[in-house]
Design a protein around this motif. Structure first.
Motif, PDB file in Angstrom:
ATOM      1  N   PRO A  50       0.829  -1.219   0.000  1.00 17.53           N
ATOM      2  CA  PRO A  50       0.000   0.000   0.000  1.00 17.53           C
ATOM      3  C   PRO A  50       0.853   1.255   0.000  1.00 17.53           C
ATOM      4  O   PRO A  50       2.031   1.219   0.352  1.00 17.53           O
ATOM      5  N   ASP A  51       0.255   2.385  -0.425  1.00 20.35           N
ATOM      6  CA  ASP A  51       0.933   3.665  -0.227  1.00 20.35           C
ATOM      7  C   ASP A  51       0.485   4.162   1.148  1.00 20.35           C
ATOM      8  O   ASP A  51      -0.622   3.894   1.582  1.00 20.35           O
ATOM      9  N   SER A  54      -3.077   5.767   1.720  1.00 23.79           N
ATOM     10  CA  SER A  54      -4.277   4.934   1.595  1.00 23.79           C
ATOM     11  C   SER A  54      -4.274   3.732   2.546  1.00 23.79           C
ATOM     12  O   SER A  54      -5.212   2.942   2.544  1.00 23.79           O
TER      13      SER A  54
END
Length: 93
Positions: A50-51, A54
């Motif tokens: 994930p980033d 987010s």
């Protein structure tokens, strides 16, 4: 009428950089029932990292979100067709 239900069998998670308990893979079961017979298939998916903006912490994820990730990665129609064929075999037995 056939109903289909996803279940999470297991979750693999790890810490990545500054993110804690990042889910890296899911093992799932998709069950179909026609009211009398039950058929199931199992599978697993790997998830992308994930980033940070987010990212949702594991403790706040819902079953629906996990199921959504599975449905985004697998061909649900093909799995349901496979289950329908298994149910037909059970019905004909």
């Amino acid at each position: 009428m056939t109903t289909y239900t996803y279940s999470i069998v297991s979750v693999e998670k790890e810490d990545q950089d500054d993110l804690q308990e990042v889910i890296t893979s899911l093992k799932y079961r998709l069950e179909a029932t026609d009211g009398k017979h039950v058929a199931e298939v199992f599978g697993d998916i790997d998830l992308d990292s994930p980033d940070s903006p987010s990212f949702i912490s594991f403790q706040f994820l819902t079953k629906q979100e996990l199921e959504g990730w599975i449905e985004a990665k697998v061909d649900s129609d093909a799995l349901k067709q496979e289950l329908n064929e298994l149910l037909k075999v059970l019905q004909d037995a």
